[in-house]
Each structure stands twice: as C-alpha cells, then as structure tokens.
Design a protein around this motif. Structure first.
Motif, mmCIF file in Angstrom:
data_model
loop_
_atom_site.group_PDB
_atom_site.id
_atom_site.type_symbol
_atom_site.label_atom_id
_atom_site.label_comp_id
_atom_site.label_asym_id
_atom_site.label_seq_id
_atom_site.Cartn_x
_atom_site.Cartn_y
_atom_site.Cartn_z
ATOM 1 N N GLU A 1 -4.334 -18.325 2.327
ATOM 2 C CA GLU A 1 -3.780 -17.338 1.403
ATOM 3 C C GLU A 1 -4.948 -16.624 0.725
ATOM 4 O O GLU A 1 -5.692 -17.230 -0.043
ATOM 5 N N LEU A 2 -5.126 -15.360 1.015
ATOM 6 C CA LEU A 2 -6.204 -14.576 0.422
ATOM 7 C C LEU A 2 -5.581 -13.537 -0.501
ATOM 8 O O LEU A 2 -4.943 -12.589 -0.033
ATOM 9 N N GLU A 3 -5.746 -13.728 -1.792
ATOM 10 C CA GLU A 3 -5.096 -12.874 -2.778
ATOM 11 C C GLU A 3 -5.506 -11.416 -2.584
ATOM 12 O O GLU A 3 -6.689 -11.086 -2.485
ATOM 13 N N GLY A 4 -4.491 -10.560 -2.527
ATOM 14 C CA GLY A 4 -4.744 -9.132 -2.405
ATOM 15 C C GLY A 4 -5.061 -8.650 -1.017
ATOM 16 O O GLY A 4 -5.306 -7.456 -0.813
ATOM 17 N N ILE A 5 -5.059 -9.553 -0.023
ATOM 18 C CA ILE A 5 -5.395 -9.183 1.353
ATOM 19 C C ILE A 5 -4.157 -9.355 2.226
ATOM 20 O O ILE A 5 -3.643 -10.470 2.368
ATOM 21 N N PRO A 6 -3.625 -8.279 2.812
ATOM 22 C CA PRO A 6 -2.399 -8.382 3.617
ATOM 23 C C PRO A 6 -2.582 -9.296 4.829
ATOM 24 O O PRO A 6 -3.674 -9.402 5.399
ATOM 25 N N LEU A 7 -1.475 -9.915 5.234
ATOM 26 C CA LEU A 7 -1.500 -10.799 6.396
ATOM 27 C C LEU A 7 -1.962 -10.053 7.646
ATOM 28 O O LEU A 7 -2.664 -10.620 8.489
ATOM 29 N N THR A 8 -1.598 -8.781 7.778
ATOM 30 C CA THR A 8 -1.950 -8.016 8.971
ATOM 31 C C THR A 8 -3.449 -7.804 9.109
ATOM 32 O O THR A 8 -3.927 -7.484 10.203
ATOM 33 N N TYR A 9 -4.207 -7.983 8.036
ATOM 34 C CA TYR A 9 -5.662 -7.820 8.143
ATOM 35 C C TYR A 9 -6.281 -8.842 9.099
ATOM 36 O O TYR A 9 -7.390 -8.636 9.598
ATOM 37 N N HIS A 10 -5.555 -9.949 9.343
ATOM 38 C CA HIS A 10 -6.047 -10.951 10.294
ATOM 39 C C HIS A 10 -5.918 -10.471 11.743
ATOM 40 O O HIS A 10 -6.418 -11.123 12.657
ATOM 41 N N LEU A 11 -5.260 -9.330 11.948
ATOM 42 C CA LEU A 11 -5.217 -8.693 13.261
ATOM 43 C C LEU A 11 -6.281 -7.608 13.389
ATOM 44 O O LEU A 11 -6.489 -7.078 14.480
ATOM 45 N N GLY A 12 -6.923 -7.265 12.283
ATOM 46 C CA GLY A 12 -7.853 -6.144 12.284
ATOM 47 C C GLY A 12 -9.176 -6.497 11.656
ATOM 48 O O GLY A 12 -10.028 -7.146 12.257
ATOM 49 N N GLY B 1 -5.488 7.757 21.152
ATOM 50 C CA GLY B 1 -6.256 8.015 19.947
ATOM 51 C C GLY B 1 -5.443 8.448 18.759
ATOM 52 O O GLY B 1 -5.985 9.053 17.821
ATOM 53 N N ALA B 2 -4.144 8.128 18.740
ATOM 54 C CA ALA B 2 -3.291 8.579 17.633
ATOM 55 C C ALA B 2 -3.500 7.769 16.359
ATOM 56 O O ALA B 2 -3.059 8.191 15.290
ATOM 57 N N ASN B 3 -4.146 6.631 16.449
ATOM 58 C CA ASN B 3 -4.335 5.770 15.282
ATOM 59 C C ASN B 3 -5.603 6.136 14.537
ATOM 60 O O ASN B 3 -6.581 6.624 15.101
ATOM 61 N N THR B 4 -5.584 5.858 13.230
ATOM 62 C CA THR B 4 -6.786 5.837 12.417
ATOM 63 C C THR B 4 -6.917 4.418 11.890
ATOM 64 O O THR B 4 -6.001 3.893 11.267
ATOM 65 N N GLY B 5 -8.045 3.759 12.163
ATOM 66 C CA GLY B 5 -8.165 2.345 11.853
ATOM 67 C C GLY B 5 -7.358 1.522 12.843
ATOM 68 O O GLY B 5 -7.148 1.917 13.986
ATOM 69 N N LYS B 6 -6.867 0.383 12.382
ATOM 70 C CA LYS B 6 -6.169 -0.561 13.252
ATOM 71 C C LYS B 6 -4.712 -0.173 13.441
ATOM 72 O O LYS B 6 -4.007 0.098 12.469
ATOM 73 N N MET B 7 -4.255 -0.161 14.695
ATOM 74 C CA MET B 7 -2.843 0.066 15.009
ATOM 75 C C MET B 7 -2.117 -1.277 14.988
ATOM 76 O O MET B 7 -2.503 -2.209 15.706
ATOM 77 N N VAL B 8 -1.086 -1.378 14.172
ATOM 78 C CA VAL B 8 -0.306 -2.603 14.006
ATOM 79 C C VAL B 8 1.166 -2.284 14.143
ATOM 80 O O VAL B 8 1.632 -1.236 13.677
ATOM 81 N N VAL C 1 -13.625 -0.364 3.310
ATOM 82 C CA VAL C 1 -12.310 0.263 3.456
ATOM 83 C C VAL C 1 -11.675 -0.217 4.755
ATOM 84 O O VAL C 1 -12.274 -0.107 5.827
ATOM 85 N N ALA C 2 -10.468 -0.746 4.680
ATOM 86 C CA ALA C 2 -9.712 -1.147 5.868
ATOM 87 C C ALA C 2 -8.432 -0.322 5.913
ATOM 88 O O ALA C 2 -7.653 -0.330 4.962
ATOM 89 N N ARG C 3 -8.232 0.401 6.997
ATOM 90 C CA ARG C 3 -7.050 1.249 7.120
ATOM 91 C C ARG C 3 -6.240 0.820 8.331
ATOM 92 O O ARG C 3 -6.800 0.486 9.374
ATOM 93 N N GLU C 4 -4.932 0.840 8.172
ATOM 94 C CA GLU C 4 -4.018 0.495 9.260
ATOM 95 C C GLU C 4 -3.089 1.667 9.558
ATOM 96 O O GLU C 4 -2.659 2.378 8.646
ATOM 97 N N THR C 5 -2.784 1.845 10.827
ATOM 98 C CA THR C 5 -1.700 2.722 11.250
ATOM 99 C C THR C 5 -0.559 1.804 11.647
ATOM 100 O O THR C 5 -0.668 1.061 12.625
ATOM 101 N N VAL C 6 0.524 1.801 10.862
ATOM 102 C CA VAL C 6 1.600 0.825 11.036
ATOM 103 C C VAL C 6 2.810 1.491 11.680
ATOM 104 O O VAL C 6 3.291 2.529 11.209
ATOM 105 N N VAL C 7 3.311 0.877 12.746
ATOM 106 C CA VAL C 7 4.530 1.310 13.420
ATOM 107 C C VAL C 7 5.595 0.257 13.155
ATOM 108 O O VAL C 7 5.340 -0.947 13.289
ATOM 109 N N GLU C 8 6.777 0.686 12.776
ATOM 110 C CA GLU C 8 7.836 -0.240 12.386
ATOM 111 C C GLU C 8 8.727 -0.594 13.577
ATOM 112 O O GLU C 8 9.263 0.292 14.250
#
Length: 337
Positions: free
Chosen positions: A115-126, A325-332, A303-310
């Motif tokens: 559990e890393l406070e303030g760090i989203p779970l998805t950051y472990h993919l990026g 190349g449609a993503n900026t940063g990590k595509m999740v 700076v960590a940026r994600e492009t999130v698709v639902e």
C-alpha cells in the motif's frame, strides 16, 4: 463453484497491422483455485508494444500467444479466493494473466503489492512496473548514463520514453532531447516533463530535427522506435557514445524486414556501444529502482501520466491505438473494481 468470466483470445495471426478481427472476446467458466492458487478479479490490465510480437508464431523473447487461447499480459487486481497462506484474500496483486476479468493464478506467480499512499494501483503497470524498470535498466545499466551526459530518447512521450528522459534530468543530464508524434506531445515533453528540447518526427528528417535540437551531439541514445531514429542517433553520437536499444516500434507491423542504418561504419569510427536488452534480464535492479522512483513520485519531481481506457470490451481498441501512438504516457485498460 465456478466463476463466469470473459477473456480475450487470439483469433488469427495478423499480416501487417493487426485488426479487430484478429481477436475474439469469449465467455468462459473458471474452476475454483486449487491448492497453491488464487482467484484474482482484474482491476486494470496493461497493453504494451512488445505484445505485437506475441501475435506472431515463431521464436521470440516472449512466448507467442496461441490461436484460440487467452492472451496474457501484466494486470493488477484483488484476490477473491485463496488457497495459499502467502497471498490472503483481499490482497492487491500484480500478475501476468491480463486480458481477462478474472484469473486463477499460481500464488508463486503473483506479487503482493504494498500500500503506497497517494500512488494509484495502476502505477504498478507503468512507472513502478515493467516500463519503469525498462527505462531504469536501459539508461543506467545498458547506456551507462553519467551526470553531464546529453541524452536523446526516441518515442519519448510513451510509457518508457517519458520516464527515461525524466530519470536522466533528475540525475543531472546536461540536455535531454525527445522525439514524439504530435505537437501536443512535444509540448508535454518540454513544458511538463522538463526535456531540454523535443521535436515532432513528422516535421522532416529525424537527423535534421535532432541536429537542430542537439547541435553539439549526444552521449546517450535510448531507442524505442528504430529505423530512421536509430540512423539519426548513430550520426549524432559523440566519441564513445552509448545506445540502449529497447524497441523498434516503427517496424513492428512491416511485412518485410526494414533496411538497417546506412551509417554503421560510424559505430567503428566513433567507437560507439549499441546494446539491445530485455528487461527480464535486469530484475535485480528492481529494489533500487522502486525506492528511487517512489521517492520522486511522492516529492512531485517525477510526472507519471496514464491514458486510461474504460472496460475490457475496449481492450483491443486500446492496444491498436497504442501501436499507432495514440497514448501519452502509459496506456492502461481499467477492467473493474
């Protein structure tokens, strides 16, 4: 009691650029976990450039996906059932069976995430996962970055490239230059990530843009693109320059082998070092990498940026868009939870 779930299968091997017809979304039943296994509900999954190679048959550093079978990739999720004392119910975990809503995984094949406070779970993919470690290993081990080096990163607005440039800046690079595919990405690199200079590779020959951005040459090149970028970087590297070759996305969908750089004699004359690598050979760097990066994230220096698709339904679209190349940063892809 079985679990009804959905998963993406490889339906056909593409010739050239993949299309949606090469994939099939399948509903299936999962048996309860056996001893030593856990049932994980996927929260989010990763789509990455290397997955394009897994669509092909034949030898590669990552096993090919089999036709008619579920695809695989990085994913994070929550443990719903456990037959392992090491991984209790409720754990947040990282595993390699993405592209599905649920997975039954051997407990030995999951990583229980802190559990890393303030760090989203998805950051472990990026930024804290495979792309981040790739950037770290390539820059610091393969390219042997030193304070004061001038660095060029191809594909600099992607999941790996955006971190390479920032790692170099944070460790004292004299200049950080990046290439990207849109004016918006170029602005992001210079205005938000702190790159010294950046250029849109569509604006003209890469060698011309690189010469303008780094007129005195470069010491380090981190390559995600290959092709014209690699040739331009060889021409710009100073004496004893070093290059870490991570990927060549410009040629992933070609049907014939692209030509190699035409200036390879400069490798001899300039005594350059060009080293290809696979991140899986450098997992010993994970502790130092995660400690440094987590600190930079907390301090706001990185700076960590994600492009999130639902939605799992849109995972293939996310994958194909990422290859273009449609993503900026990590595509999740956010699957649930």
């Amino acid at each position: 009691m079985s679990t009804t779930t959905r998963e993406w299968h490889l339906a056909a091997r593409p010739h050239g650029e993949p299309t949606p017809a090469d994939f099939r979304l399948v509903e299936t039943e999962l048996a309860d976990p056996a001893d030593g296994q856990v049932l994980v509900r996927t929260t989010a999954m990763s789509v990455d450039p290397y997955m394009r190679g897994r669509m092909n048959a034949g030898r590669s550093y990552a096993a090919a996906w089999e036709l008619g079978e579920p695809m695989q990739g990085g994913a994070v999720g929550e443990v719903l059932q456990s037959r392992s004392d090491r991984v209790p119910v409720g754990s947040r975990v990282l595993h390699g069976l993405g592209w599905r809503e649920h997975a039954v995984v051997d407990a030995s094949q999951v990583v229980v995430l802190p559990e890393l406070e303030g760090i989203p779970l998805t950051y472990h993919l990026g930024v804290l996962g495979m792309p981040g470690l790739t950037a770290w290993a390539g820059l610091f081990r393969l390219a042997e970055f030193h304070e004061g080096d001038a660095v060029f990163v191809s594909g600099a607005a992607g999941a790996v490239g955006s971190l390479v440039g920032q790692f170099a800046r944070l460790r004292g690079a004299s200049a950080v230059v990046g290439s990207a595919g849109t004016p918006e990405k170029v602005r992001w690199l210079t205005e938000e990530l702190g790159f010294t200079a950046a250029f849109d590779y569509h604006d003209g020959p890469v060698r011309t843009s690189l010469a303008a951005a780094a007129p005195d040459g470069i010491d380090v090149f981190f390559d995600n693109v290959g092709g014209e970028h690699l040739e331009a970087a060889i021409g710009a590297l100073r004496l004893h320059g070093r290059a870490a070759l991570c990927g060549a996305i410009s040629g992933y969908n070609t049907t014939e082998a692209p030509p190699g750089p035409r200036n390879m004699m400069l490798v001899v004359g300039q005594q350059l070092s060009l080293r290809g690598f696979i991140v899986g050979s450098h997992t010993d760097l994970r502790p130092e990498f995660q400690e440094a990066v987590a600190g930079w994230l907390r301090s706001g220096e990185l700076v960590a940026r994600e492009t999130v698709v639902e939605g799992l339904d849109h995972a293939v679209t996310a994958f194909l868009d990422m290859l273009r190349g449609a993503n900026t940063g990590k595509m999740v892809v956010r699957v649930g939870g």
